[in-house]
Design an enzyme around this catalytic site. Structure first.
Site, mmCIF file in Angstrom:
data_model
loop_
_atom_site.group_PDB
_atom_site.id
_atom_site.type_symbol
_atom_site.label_atom_id
_atom_site.label_comp_id
_atom_site.label_asym_id
_atom_site.label_seq_id
_atom_site.Cartn_x
_atom_site.Cartn_y
_atom_site.Cartn_z
ATOM 1 N N LYS A 186 0.827 -1.203 0.000
ATOM 2 C CA LYS A 186 0.000 0.000 0.000
ATOM 3 C C LYS A 186 0.874 1.271 0.000
ATOM 4 C CE LYS A 186 -4.044 -2.005 0.004
ATOM 5 N NZ LYS A 186 -3.895 -3.441 0.125
HETATM 6 C C1 LIG Z 1 -5.239 -4.195 0.801
HETATM 7 C C2 LIG Z 1 -6.690 -4.039 0.834
HETATM 8 C C3 LIG Z 1 -7.465 -4.462 1.931
HETATM 9 C C4 LIG Z 1 -6.965 -5.305 3.051
HETATM 10 O O1 LIG Z 1 -5.807 -4.943 3.610
HETATM 11 P P1 LIG Z 1 -4.795 -5.981 4.310
HETATM 12 O O2 LIG Z 1 -4.013 -5.056 5.163
HETATM 13 O O3 LIG Z 1 -3.959 -6.591 3.219
HETATM 14 O O4 LIG Z 1 -5.579 -6.954 5.072
HETATM 15 C C5 LIG Z 1 -8.815 -4.166 1.924
HETATM 16 N N1 LIG Z 1 -9.390 -3.523 0.903
HETATM 17 C C6 LIG Z 1 -8.690 -3.120 -0.170
HETATM 18 C C7 LIG Z 1 -9.383 -2.387 -1.253
HETATM 19 C C8 LIG Z 1 -7.329 -3.386 -0.256
HETATM 20 O O5 LIG Z 1 -6.652 -3.016 -1.335
#
Ligand SMILES: *Cc1c(COP(=O)(O)O)cnc(C)c1O
Length: 400
Positions: A186
């Site tokens: 992210k």
């Molecule tokens: C990455 C992501 C998540 C979940 O995040 P994690 O930290 O990997 O559990 C939820 N929603 C979206 C749209 C994402 O891209």
């Protein structure tokens, strides 16, 4: 998008401060921790940047979504409206509570279509969960009005659009609750981590207790704390939070780099006839983590995707065929492949695969290409890439 590209001295210094105390847990051990409270520090920084009263950090974005729903009292049989284009975490978090994910079409924003949302509302609907995919947002004005009209909760999944805004407000802060992920890919990362933000004290109080076995966090003897309700363990560790403390301070620097790179790429392909761009709702500002565009047909989108890969332009995605992000490959959800039994309410409430018509989503996603915008590129690298992209797309269009 990835903050991991710029992992540096600031991150190491923050982690070292935790290692020096040896207190890796966010609660308790007051005497040993030498004033280091990284999870709390991260929460204060996120709340400030997002202009909300409260923030609670957790072990992942999926945990944040689950806890956000739980904190608002969502449970067995409650229907949660979510888009056909998202990450699997959306329905995982809903099903974890025995609630029912209801898939709804996306439009040219690549997020929930407000008209389709309205048609999907039933007496069981409790939540509308827009997912701001690939750096840009749902039409939050329209969704907010719908939620107000029908008395529904608006929960923003801003995991892929942190730092973007709508009508001057940070994404995540417009809904009753908003969630972020700080996983490794992210825009900012903790390694693994996530957070929810809200302005409602009750949700925040529920969230911190629920994510720590129901502890009420009153007094300073952890062993003697009460449990007003059942909870679970979704805690973030101090080591992960420490990385986040460094990264949240760099968010605006990352956004600036993303925007510069995005604009160079966009300008280059803007000139190619037949290319159109994903619609950003009026009043919205993207976080520029992806450049998303449409080709005139599905066949052309497939060809462009291949042509880009062939000339070495990496990290461009054709979501229509993707395992993780589009309903067409969610057989495990649609066929209810679970290890154990689902609660009856979820089993009965889930949409049946036959009879589902998401041709409106297919119309857009089938023609979409999304290219990741990286932070580490030099200006020259972005310019070369922009030229390669424009040339590759043009060659496909001219061959028609
Ligand atoms: C990455 C992501 C998540 C979940 O995040 P994690 O930290 O990997 O559990 C939820 N929603 C979206 C749209 C994402 O891209």
């Amino acid at each position: 998008m990835p903050g991991f590209e710029l992992f540096g001295e600031l991150e190491k210094e923050q982690v070292q401060q935790v290692l020096d105390t040896g207190v890796l847990m966010r609660y308790g051990f007051d005497g040993l921790r030498n004033g280091q409270w990284k999870a709390k520090e991260l929460e204060a920084a996120v709340a400030q940047r997002m202009q909300t009263q409260y923030c609670h950090a957790m072990s992942s974005g999926t945990a944040a979504l689950t806890v956000a729903l739980a904190s608002a009292g969502i449970g067995a049989g409650d229907e949660v409206i979510m888009p056909t284009f998202t990450f699997v975490a959306s329905f995982e978090s809903i099903l974890a509570l025995g609630a029912v994910p209801i898939l709804v079409d996306v439009d040219d924003t690549l997020t929930l279509d407000p008209k389709a949302v309205q048609s999907a509302i039933t007496p069981k609907t409790k939540v509308v969960m827009p997912v701001h995919m690939c750096g840009s947002m749902a039409d939050l004005g329209a969704l907010r009005s719908l939620c107000d009209q029908y008395g529904l909760l608006l929960l923003e999944d801003a995991c892929q659009a942190i730092g973007g805004s709508y009508m001057g407000k940070p994404l995540g802060s417009i809904g009753d609750l908003g969630c972020f992920s700080f996983d490794y890919v992210k825009t900012i990362t903790c390694g693994e981590g996530g957070a929810l933000i809200t302005n409602k004290a009750e949700y925040y109080e529920n969230a911190h207790a629920y994510s720590d076995h129901g502890h009420d966090h009153k007094g300073n003897d952890r062993g003697a704390e009460g449990h007003p309700f059942l909870g679970y363990n979704y805690r973030i560790s101090e080591l992960n939070a420490a990385v986040g403390c460094a990264q949240i301070l760099r968010l605006d620097e990352f956004l600036e780099v993303q925007e510069r790179n995005y604009r160079i790429l966009r300008q280059a392909i803007h000139a190619v006839e037949g290319v159109t761009f994903r619609r950003v709702p009026e009043g919205g500002v993207e976080n520029y983590s992806f450049l998303n565009f449409f080709l005139p047909t599905e066949a052309m989108a497939r060809k462009v995707h291949k042509a880009l890969a062939d000339v070495g332009v990496d990290a461009c995605f054709y979501w229509y065929d993707n395992n993780w992000h589009y309903y067409r490959k969610w057989q495990h959800l649609l066929q209810q492949h679970t290890l154990g039994k689902l609660p009856n309410e979820a089993k009965q409430g889930l949409q049946k695969p036959h009879g589902l018509d998401f041709s409106a989503s297919d119309h857009w996603i089938g023609r979409t290409i999304s290219c990741l915008v990286k932070l580490g590129w030099s200006r020259a690298e972005v310019e070369t890439r922009a030229l390669q992209m424009a040339t590759a797309i043009k060659s496909v269009m001219e061959a028609q």
